[in-house]
Design a protein around this motif. Structure first.
Motif, PDB file in Angstrom:
ATOM      1  N   VAL A  47      -0.229  -2.749   3.534  1.00 15.54           N
ATOM      2  CA  VAL A  47       0.551  -2.389   2.170  1.00 15.54           C
ATOM      3  C   VAL A  47       2.038  -1.464   2.574  1.00 15.54           C
ATOM      4  O   VAL A  47       2.476  -1.491   1.559  1.00 15.54           O
ATOM      5  CB  VAL A  47      -0.264  -1.416   1.398  1.00 15.54           C
ATOM      6  N   ARG A  48       2.282  -1.547   3.677  1.00 15.50           N
ATOM      7  CA  ARG A  48       3.518  -0.679   3.894  1.00 15.50           C
ATOM      8  C   ARG A  48       4.507  -0.988   3.221  1.00 15.50           C
ATOM      9  O   ARG A  48       5.500  -0.494   2.819  1.00 15.50           O
ATOM     10  CB  ARG A  48       3.734  -0.446   5.484  1.00 15.50           C
ATOM     11  N   PRO A  53       2.821   0.803  -2.774  1.00 13.58           N
ATOM     12  CA  PRO A  53       1.770   0.261  -2.092  1.00 13.58           C
ATOM     13  C   PRO A  53       0.448   0.784  -2.699  1.00 13.58           C
ATOM     14  O   PRO A  53       0.097   1.912  -2.782  1.00 13.58           O
ATOM     15  CB  PRO A  53       1.892   1.058  -0.479  1.00 13.58           C
ATOM     16  N   ILE A  80      -0.141   6.709   1.903  1.00 11.12           N
ATOM     17  CA  ILE A  80       0.208   5.582   0.606  1.00 11.12           C
ATOM     18  C   ILE A  80       0.783   6.507  -0.289  1.00 11.12           C
ATOM     19  O   ILE A  80       1.740   5.820  -1.105  1.00 11.12           O
ATOM     20  CB  ILE A  80      -1.122   4.942   0.261  1.00 11.12           C
TER      21      ILE A  80
END
Length: 120
Positions: A47-48, A53, A80
């Protein structure tokens, strides 16, 4: 991102997107005793690049949650959150839920009974 991916030694995930969330059906190869530090890095890689994210971990295949795994989940949650996103945990079994509650981590990590609830 969709498909199946090895995140690190001892951990893989089936990946798909749902309602703007990256979902990872997390699966340990042997009762959750794989490389948990590597798992944290692997989850962040999923998700970076998303803005923000947003990751849901479907924990239905995780039967044991040791202290190192709980620490990894907190670290991923922090990374996150710093990036402006969210980490949700869904479909936890009895032992992982009890372990998170005993350590009071349910106050930090959002827990959801179902995947539908987690992506709302």
């Amino acid at each position: 991102m969709t498909g199946s991916r090895t995140l690190t030694s001892g951990w893989h995930a089936d990946l798909y997107e749902r309602d703007g969330w990256q979902v990872a059906l997390l699966a340990p190869e042997q009762d959750g005793f794989g490389d948990t530090q590597g798992l944290g890095d692997g989850l962040w890689q999923l998700v970076r690049d998303a803005k923000p994210p947003c990751l849901v971990l479907d924990m239905s295949r995780v039967t044991f949650l040791g202290s190192s795994m709980m620490g990894t989940l907190v670290q991923v949650h922090k990374r996150i959150a710093i990036a402006g996103g969210q980490l949700h945990l869904a479909n936890l079994g009895e032992h992982p839920t009890e372990a998170l509650h005993a350590c009071r981590l349910h106050l930090i990590l959002p827990l959801y009974a179902t995947l539908d609830d987690a992506v709302k």
